[in-house]
Design a protein around this motif. Structure first.
Motif, mmCIF file in Angstrom:
data_model
loop_
_atom_site.group_PDB
_atom_site.id
_atom_site.type_symbol
_atom_site.label_atom_id
_atom_site.label_comp_id
_atom_site.label_asym_id
_atom_site.label_seq_id
_atom_site.Cartn_x
_atom_site.Cartn_y
_atom_site.Cartn_z
ATOM 1 N N VAL A 128 0.875 -1.194 -0.086
ATOM 2 C CA VAL A 128 0.094 0.145 0.097
ATOM 3 C C VAL A 128 0.775 1.327 0.057
ATOM 4 O O VAL A 128 2.076 1.387 0.520
ATOM 5 N N ALA A 129 0.416 2.527 -0.527
ATOM 6 C CA ALA A 129 0.982 3.591 -0.495
ATOM 7 C C ALA A 129 0.077 4.259 0.702
ATOM 8 O O ALA A 129 -1.114 4.623 0.514
ATOM 9 N N VAL A 130 0.769 4.765 1.784
ATOM 10 C CA VAL A 130 0.262 5.545 3.069
ATOM 11 C C VAL A 130 0.594 6.841 3.067
ATOM 12 O O VAL A 130 1.750 6.964 3.067
ATOM 13 N N THR A 131 -0.413 7.820 3.029
ATOM 14 C CA THR A 131 0.034 9.218 3.504
ATOM 15 C C THR A 131 -0.570 9.350 4.863
ATOM 16 O O THR A 131 -1.510 9.160 5.312
ATOM 17 N N GLY A 132 0.631 9.792 5.807
ATOM 18 C CA GLY A 132 0.419 10.246 6.934
ATOM 19 C C GLY A 132 1.123 11.103 7.830
ATOM 20 O O GLY A 132 2.300 11.502 7.045
ATOM 21 N N LEU A 133 0.917 11.551 8.959
ATOM 22 C CA LEU A 133 1.818 12.415 9.818
ATOM 23 C C LEU A 133 2.616 11.422 10.647
ATOM 24 O O LEU A 133 1.950 10.679 11.525
ATOM 25 N N VAL A 134 3.979 11.713 10.708
ATOM 26 C CA VAL A 134 4.725 10.729 11.674
ATOM 27 C C VAL A 134 4.660 11.504 13.224
ATOM 28 O O VAL A 134 4.978 12.717 13.370
ATOM 29 N N GLN A 165 4.813 6.395 15.251
ATOM 30 C CA GLN A 165 3.527 5.890 14.624
ATOM 31 C C GLN A 165 3.168 6.759 13.639
ATOM 32 O O GLN A 165 3.477 7.692 13.466
ATOM 33 N N LEU A 166 1.923 6.465 12.877
ATOM 34 C CA LEU A 166 1.439 7.244 11.789
ATOM 35 C C LEU A 166 -0.040 7.706 11.978
ATOM 36 O O LEU A 166 -0.630 6.697 12.254
ATOM 37 N N LYS A 167 -0.285 8.925 11.753
ATOM 38 C CA LYS A 167 -1.643 9.241 11.780
ATOM 39 C C LYS A 167 -2.058 9.263 10.424
ATOM 40 O O LYS A 167 -1.623 10.181 9.618
ATOM 41 N N VAL A 168 -2.789 8.238 9.822
ATOM 42 C CA VAL A 168 -2.820 7.993 8.491
ATOM 43 C C VAL A 168 -3.940 8.874 7.996
ATOM 44 O O VAL A 168 -5.080 8.929 8.607
ATOM 45 N N ARG A 169 -3.809 9.398 6.650
ATOM 46 C CA ARG A 169 -4.858 10.163 6.054
ATOM 47 C C ARG A 169 -5.448 9.435 5.031
ATOM 48 O O ARG A 169 -6.541 9.663 4.798
ATOM 49 N N THR A 170 -4.453 9.034 4.097
ATOM 50 C CA THR A 170 -4.990 7.995 2.898
ATOM 51 C C THR A 170 -3.944 6.864 2.756
ATOM 52 O O THR A 170 -3.179 6.720 3.363
ATOM 53 N N LEU A 171 -4.840 5.890 2.020
ATOM 54 C CA LEU A 171 -4.273 4.908 1.895
ATOM 55 C C LEU A 171 -4.744 4.262 0.631
ATOM 56 O O LEU A 171 -5.814 4.321 0.199
#
Length: 327
Positions: A72-78, A86-92
């Motif tokens: 998966v390609a994950v967009t998020g805040l580290v 950890q990641l606060k995930v916004r899109t996947l």
């Protein structure tokens, strides 16, 4: 602005960065945070480690998780919590195996038994060295949910050769260099065949994922030969390769169909690569059988003395250097 996130082990040094990274999604579940708010918890892995991602309610309606494991390609805040990233995930976004540049960069080393780690490293080298479209084919195979992670831990046999957990990966990689070298010596004019020989050897026992397994045989394991199961597992990936190069897909189909024929009925294959893979498979298995000179002479002595031809166990010796040197 979104940046490119690095490997999981590097994320602890990227606190506060919003970016996109490519990982293997291996787990999805519900989670309740310290505030009592529920969210979706994702387990993301790559070759370097594991990280937890959280999908909070504002992002959840726009996110669809594929069946795991999946690239998966994950967009998020580290973020850093209790000294762990950890990641606060916004899109996947789900990816096809062939969309990933390196499957072995995503296969978790921590899931591979220590004894098989050299095989995983050899697999990484093979993936890097294969030409297109064979590299894309292998990447697609290794990121297949039914293949990639089980391949790291499956045994090559129940009680014959490479019977330990991770034995299939060991068996499937230990003759890769010899497969290429023999092919170059026999048909030096054929640029594609060394890579085909390596892929054929790597994948020739893949069906043992269904017939041998990691700790115990799967249900109905004895009904279908592992050679046939290999063809079943590879069928969608061979169709992908066929769309890009019919000749290469045909060569691999010829190899696997030849190996699926009962040994006594096999004729001379039309492509020498199939014969090379067959013989190297036998040599790899023989390396665990301890049939050395002492075995020969002791068995002869016992036969003449009318005694059973048993011998005491001996440590397994590595292959003789001459077998690694291609002749």
């Amino acid at each position: 602005m979104s940046e490119a996130l690095g490997s999981i082990v590097s994320l602890s040094g990227q606190a506060g960065v919003t970016g996109t990274g490519l990982y293997l999604l291996t787990g999805v579940g519900d989670h309740v945070g310290h505030s009592g708010q529920s969210c979706l918890q994702l387990t993301l892995e790559d070759a370097t480690g594991r990280i937890i991602g959280f999908v909070w309610p504002e992002s959840r309606p726009h996110l669809v998780c594929p069946a795991t494991p999946a690239p998966v390609a994950v967009t998020g805040l580290v973020q850093i919590f209790q000294n762990h990233a950890q990641l606060k995930v916004r899109t996947l976004a789900s990816l096809e195996g062939a969309q990933v540049s390196s499957a072995t960069a995503l296969l978790p080393r921590r899931r591979c038994p220590d004894i098989a780690l050299p095989g995983l490293e050899r697999l990484r080298q093979l993936e890097q060295g294969l030409p297109d479209p064979l590299s894309g084919f292998l990447c697609s195979v290794l990121l297949d949910p039914a293949i990639g992670l089980p391949f790291l831990r499956c045994r090559a046999s129940v009680n014959h050769h490479h019977a330990e957990v991770g034995g299939l990966l060991m068996h499937s990689t230990e003759m890769l260099d010899l497969a290429a070298e023999l092919t170059r010596r026999i048909i030096p004019h054929d640029a594609w065949s060394p890579s085909l020989a390596q892929l054929g050897y790597l994948l020739h026992d893949l069906g043992k994922l269904r017939t041998v397994g990691e700790l115990r045989r799967p249900h109905y394991a004895g009904v279908v030969p592992h050679e046939f199961a290999t063809i079943e597992l590879l069928a969608p990936h061979l169709r992908w390769l066929e769309q890009r190069d019919l000749a290469l897909a045909t060569a691999l189909r010829h190899l696997f169909s030849y190996l699926a024929a009962p040994g006594k009925t096999r004729t001379i294959p039309s492509h020498v690569v199939a014969e090379i893979v067959e013989k190297l498979d036998q040599l790899s298995a023989a390396s665990h059988n301890q049939r050395d000179l002492d075995h020969l002479l002791e068995g002869h002595r016992r036969a003449h003395a009318g005694q059973p031809s048993h011998r005491r166990p001996a440590p397994v010796a590595p292959l003789h250097p001459s077998l690694r040197a291609a002749g």
